[in-house]
Design a protein around this motif. Structure first.
Motif, PDB file in Angstrom:
ATOM      1  N   PRO A 127      12.419  -3.815   1.381  1.00 43.64           N
ATOM      2  CA  PRO A 127      11.488  -4.831   1.185  1.00 43.64           C
ATOM      3  C   PRO A 127      10.249  -4.369   0.245  1.00 43.64           C
ATOM      4  O   PRO A 127       9.961  -3.370   0.327  1.00 43.64           O
ATOM      5  CB  PRO A 127      10.828  -5.443   2.319  1.00 43.64           C
ATOM      6  CG  PRO A 127      12.009  -5.140   3.268  1.00 43.64           C
ATOM      7  CD  PRO A 127      12.330  -3.746   2.824  1.00 43.64           C
ATOM      8  N   ILE A 128       9.737  -5.376  -1.010  1.00 37.49           N
ATOM      9  CA  ILE A 128       8.863  -4.914  -1.752  1.00 37.49           C
ATOM     10  C   ILE A 128       7.768  -4.645  -1.037  1.00 37.49           C
ATOM     11  O   ILE A 128       6.615  -3.728  -1.131  1.00 37.49           O
ATOM     12  CB  ILE A 128       8.592  -5.988  -2.801  1.00 37.49           C
ATOM     13  CG1 ILE A 128       9.769  -5.988  -3.686  1.00 37.49           C
ATOM     14  CG2 ILE A 128       7.130  -5.770  -3.465  1.00 37.49           C
ATOM     15  CD1 ILE A 128       9.469  -7.329  -4.649  1.00 37.49           C
ATOM     16  N   ALA A 129       7.254  -5.295   0.089  1.00 35.80           N
ATOM     17  CA  ALA A 129       6.033  -5.195   0.754  1.00 35.80           C
ATOM     18  C   ALA A 129       6.103  -3.837   1.726  1.00 35.80           C
ATOM     19  O   ALA A 129       4.874  -3.147   1.649  1.00 35.80           O
ATOM     20  CB  ALA A 129       6.100  -6.233   2.028  1.00 35.80           C
ATOM     21  N   VAL A 130       7.032  -3.072   1.644  1.00 37.78           N
ATOM     22  CA  VAL A 130       7.269  -1.828   2.235  1.00 37.78           C
ATOM     23  C   VAL A 130       6.811  -0.792   1.302  1.00 37.78           C
ATOM     24  O   VAL A 130       5.738   0.258   1.578  1.00 37.78           O
ATOM     25  CB  VAL A 130       8.608  -1.569   2.976  1.00 37.78           C
ATOM     26  CG1 VAL A 130       8.557  -0.040   3.196  1.00 37.78           C
ATOM     27  CG2 VAL A 130       8.852  -2.213   3.867  1.00 37.78           C
ATOM     28  N   LEU A 131       7.331  -0.960   0.164  1.00 39.05           N
ATOM     29  CA  LEU A 131       6.824  -0.168  -1.063  1.00 39.05           C
ATOM     30  C   LEU A 131       5.252  -0.200  -1.370  1.00 39.05           C
ATOM     31  O   LEU A 131       4.427   0.669  -1.696  1.00 39.05           O
ATOM     32  CB  LEU A 131       7.398  -0.437  -2.470  1.00 39.05           C
ATOM     33  CG  LEU A 131       9.120  -0.108  -2.321  1.00 39.05           C
ATOM     34  CD1 LEU A 131       9.747  -0.829  -3.602  1.00 39.05           C
ATOM     35  CD2 LEU A 131       9.464   1.163  -2.020  1.00 39.05           C
ATOM     36  N   GLU A 132       4.782  -1.469  -1.243  1.00 38.06           N
ATOM     37  CA  GLU A 132       3.342  -1.617  -1.466  1.00 38.06           C
ATOM     38  C   GLU A 132       2.716  -1.315  -0.447  1.00 38.06           C
ATOM     39  O   GLU A 132       1.254  -0.849  -0.702  1.00 38.06           O
ATOM     40  CB  GLU A 132       3.183  -3.260  -1.637  1.00 38.06           C
ATOM     41  CG  GLU A 132       3.737  -3.716  -2.997  1.00 38.06           C
ATOM     42  CD  GLU A 132       3.431  -5.369  -3.024  1.00 38.06           C
ATOM     43  OE1 GLU A 132       3.023  -5.687  -4.238  1.00 38.06           O
ATOM     44  OE2 GLU A 132       3.502  -6.204  -2.190  1.00 38.06           O
ATOM     45  N   ASP A 133       2.859  -1.246   0.773  1.00 35.50           N
ATOM     46  CA  ASP A 133       2.233  -0.605   1.753  1.00 35.50           C
ATOM     47  C   ASP A 133       2.015   0.985   1.672  1.00 35.50           C
ATOM     48  O   ASP A 133       0.930   1.484   1.834  1.00 35.50           O
ATOM     49  CB  ASP A 133       3.009  -0.620   3.224  1.00 35.50           C
ATOM     50  CG  ASP A 133       2.161  -0.047   4.307  1.00 35.50           C
ATOM     51  OD1 ASP A 133       0.944  -0.243   4.156  1.00 35.50           O
ATOM     52  OD2 ASP A 133       2.807   0.087   5.324  1.00 35.50           O
ATOM     53  N   ILE A 134       2.961   1.534   0.879  1.00 32.09           N
ATOM     54  CA  ILE A 134       2.641   3.060   0.634  1.00 32.09           C
ATOM     55  C   ILE A 134       1.739   3.114  -0.400  1.00 32.09           C
ATOM     56  O   ILE A 134       0.827   3.836  -0.228  1.00 32.09           O
ATOM     57  CB  ILE A 134       4.030   3.667   0.113  1.00 32.09           C
ATOM     58  CG1 ILE A 134       5.190   3.451   1.217  1.00 32.09           C
ATOM     59  CG2 ILE A 134       3.847   4.952  -0.236  1.00 32.09           C
ATOM     60  CD1 ILE A 134       6.550   3.914   0.401  1.00 32.09           C
ATOM     61  N   VAL A 135       1.709   2.272  -1.515  1.00 27.90           N
ATOM     62  CA  VAL A 135       0.697   2.424  -2.365  1.00 27.90           C
ATOM     63  C   VAL A 135      -0.763   2.044  -2.055  1.00 27.90           C
ATOM     64  O   VAL A 135      -1.774   2.545  -2.298  1.00 27.90           O
ATOM     65  CB  VAL A 135       1.145   1.571  -3.673  1.00 27.90           C
ATOM     66  CG1 VAL A 135      -0.022   1.634  -4.899  1.00 27.90           C
ATOM     67  CG2 VAL A 135       2.635   1.892  -4.334  1.00 27.90           C
ATOM     68  N   LEU A 136      -0.989   0.818  -0.987  1.00 27.77           N
ATOM     69  CA  LEU A 136      -2.090   0.379  -0.523  1.00 27.77           C
ATOM     70  C   LEU A 136      -2.686   1.488   0.076  1.00 27.77           C
ATOM     71  O   LEU A 136      -4.059   1.828   0.310  1.00 27.77           O
ATOM     72  CB  LEU A 136      -1.917  -0.814   0.035  1.00 27.77           C
ATOM     73  CG  LEU A 136      -1.675  -2.042  -0.832  1.00 27.77           C
ATOM     74  CD1 LEU A 136      -1.015  -3.180  -0.071  1.00 27.77           C
ATOM     75  CD2 LEU A 136      -2.662  -2.585  -1.886  1.00 27.77           C
ATOM     76  N   THR A 137      -1.885   2.057   1.079  1.00 25.31           N
ATOM     77  CA  THR A 137      -2.374   3.065   1.760  1.00 25.31           C
ATOM     78  C   THR A 137      -2.933   4.283   1.062  1.00 25.31           C
ATOM     79  O   THR A 137      -3.913   4.803   1.503  1.00 25.31           O
ATOM     80  CB  THR A 137      -1.411   3.556   3.055  1.00 25.31           C
ATOM     81  OG1 THR A 137      -0.968   2.269   3.738  1.00 25.31           O
ATOM     82  CG2 THR A 137      -1.821   4.359   3.915  1.00 25.31           C
ATOM     83  N   ARG A 138      -2.123   4.644   0.241  1.00 24.33           N
ATOM     84  CA  ARG A 138      -2.400   5.720  -0.694  1.00 24.33           C
ATOM     85  C   ARG A 138      -3.897   5.608  -1.551  1.00 24.33           C
ATOM     86  O   ARG A 138      -4.665   6.563  -1.604  1.00 24.33           O
ATOM     87  CB  ARG A 138      -1.138   6.086  -1.933  1.00 24.33           C
ATOM     88  CG  ARG A 138      -1.618   7.324  -2.862  1.00 24.33           C
ATOM     89  CD  ARG A 138      -2.618   7.090  -3.988  1.00 24.33           C
ATOM     90  NE  ARG A 138      -2.068   6.110  -4.872  1.00 24.33           N
ATOM     91  CZ  ARG A 138      -1.048   6.120  -5.878  1.00 24.33           C
ATOM     92  NH1 ARG A 138      -0.739   7.138  -6.151  1.00 24.33           N
ATOM     93  NH2 ARG A 138      -0.941   5.054  -6.566  1.00 24.33           N
ATOM     94  N   ASN A 139      -4.023   4.257  -1.951  1.00 24.72           N
ATOM     95  CA  ASN A 139      -5.237   3.953  -2.488  1.00 24.72           C
ATOM     96  C   ASN A 139      -6.453   4.160  -1.485  1.00 24.72           C
ATOM     97  O   ASN A 139      -7.686   4.246  -1.893  1.00 24.72           O
ATOM     98  CB  ASN A 139      -5.097   2.327  -3.173  1.00 24.72           C
ATOM     99  CG  ASN A 139      -4.379   2.216  -4.168  1.00 24.72           C
ATOM    100  OD1 ASN A 139      -4.054   3.308  -4.631  1.00 24.72           O
ATOM    101  ND2 ASN A 139      -3.819   1.250  -4.560  1.00 24.72           N
ATOM    102  N   SER A 140      -6.095   3.591  -0.323  1.00 23.51           N
ATOM    103  CA  SER A 140      -7.313   3.533   0.759  1.00 23.51           C
ATOM    104  C   SER A 140      -7.534   5.176   0.864  1.00 23.51           C
ATOM    105  O   SER A 140      -8.654   5.690   1.041  1.00 23.51           O
ATOM    106  CB  SER A 140      -6.730   2.966   2.129  1.00 23.51           C
ATOM    107  OG  SER A 140      -6.625   1.801   1.994  1.00 23.51           O
TER     108      SER A 140
END
Length: 224
Positions: A127-140
Motif C-alpha cells: 500500500p502507498i500508505a506504507v511507503l509514505e510512513d517510511i518517508v514521513l518517519t524519515r522526515n521526523s
C-alpha cells in the motif's frame, strides 16, 4: 542497468550494518538487565536501579542506529525510483515537477509510473500508505530537533492517517487506552525503529521493488 539489483545491494548493506553495529549495545543492555558482569549491582539502599545511565546510553544507541538505517532505506528507495524514471521517462519541466511532486515524492513517482507505464502503485503488493510512513518517519527523524533528547517525535499526521509502525509498544498501549479526543492534546509519540520493524520494512521495500520492477520490464519488453 539492473536497477533492482543495485537497490537490493543497498538493502543488504543496511541489514548487515544494523545487525553488526547494534550487537554490542544489545549485549550491554542485556547484561545490565540480567545483572551480569561487569554490571553486577553493588549493595545499595538507593531505590534507583544500578547502571541506569549505562542502560539508557545503550538503549539510545540502538534507537539512533535504527533511525540512521531507516533514513538510508528511504534514500535507497528514492534513488531506485529516481533512476528508473531517468532511464525510461522524458525529463519533466519545472512546472510539471511542481505539479507531480506537490504531495510528496511517493505520490509523485506514483503519478509518473501511472502516466508513463500505466502501473499505479495501488496495483502493487505494498500500500502507498506504507511507503509514505517510511518517508514521513524519515522526515521526523531529520527535522524534529530537540536538545534534550536523542529520540525525535513523529510529526503530526493528517486526520484519519494510518498509525505509523515506528512506535514504541508502550506508547501504543497508552494511545489505545485513551479517548480519541484526548489524543489530540498529547505530545506526539516518539519515533522508535526496532530491529523487527526495520527488518519488516526492508522486506516490504524489497517486495515493492520486485513487483514494480517486474511490471516495468513487462511493459518495456513484453512477457518474459
Amino acid at each position: 542497468m539492473d536497477v533492482a539489483w543495485f537497490l537490493n545491494q543497498r538493502l543488504d548493506f543496511i541489514r548487515q550494518l544494523y545487525a553488526r553495529s547494534s550487537a554490542p549495545f544489545v549485549e550491554r543492555r542485556t547484561k545490565i538487565e540480567n545483572e551480569e558482569e561487569p554490571f553486577v549491582p553493588p549493595y545499595s539502599e538507593d531505590p534507583e536501579p544500578a547502571f541506569m545511565v549505562e542502560w539508557q546510553e545503550a538503549n539510545d544507541s540502538i534507537d539512533v542506529l535504527g533511525h540512521a538505517c531507516l533514513c538510508m532505506l528511504a534514500s535507497a528507495l528514492q534513488a531506485y525510483l529516481q533512476t528508473r524514471v531517468r532511464l525510461h521517462c522524458e525529463e519533466l519541466s519545472p512546472e510539471d515537477r511542481k505539479r507531480v511532486f506537490r504531495k510528496g515524492w511517493v505520490r509523485g513517482y506514483d503519478t509518473i509510473f501511472t502516466e508513463a507505464f500505466k502501473i499505479p502503485f495501488a496495483d502493487g503488493p505494498v500500500p502507498i500508505a506504507v511507503l509514505e510512513d517510511i518517508v514521513l518517519t524519515r522526515n521526523s527523524i531529520q527535522h524534529d530537533l530537540e536538545i534534550t533528547t536523542n529520540r525525535p517525535k513523529h510529526a503530526d499526521r493528517k486526520p484519519g492517517a494510518a498509525r505509523s509502525v515506528f512506535l514504541d509498544a508502550r506508547e501504543v498501549e497508552l494511545l489505545d487506552r485513551l479517548d480519541p479526543d484526548a489524543q489530540t492534546w498529547l505530545a506526539p509519540p516518539m519515533v522508535h525503529v526496532s530491529q523487527a520493524s526495520l527488518e519488516a520494512t526492508i522486506n516490504t521495500v524489497e517486495r515493492f521493488v520486485a513487483g514494480l520492477d517486474a511490471a516495468i520490464e513487462e511493459r518495456l519488453y513484453g512477457p518474459g
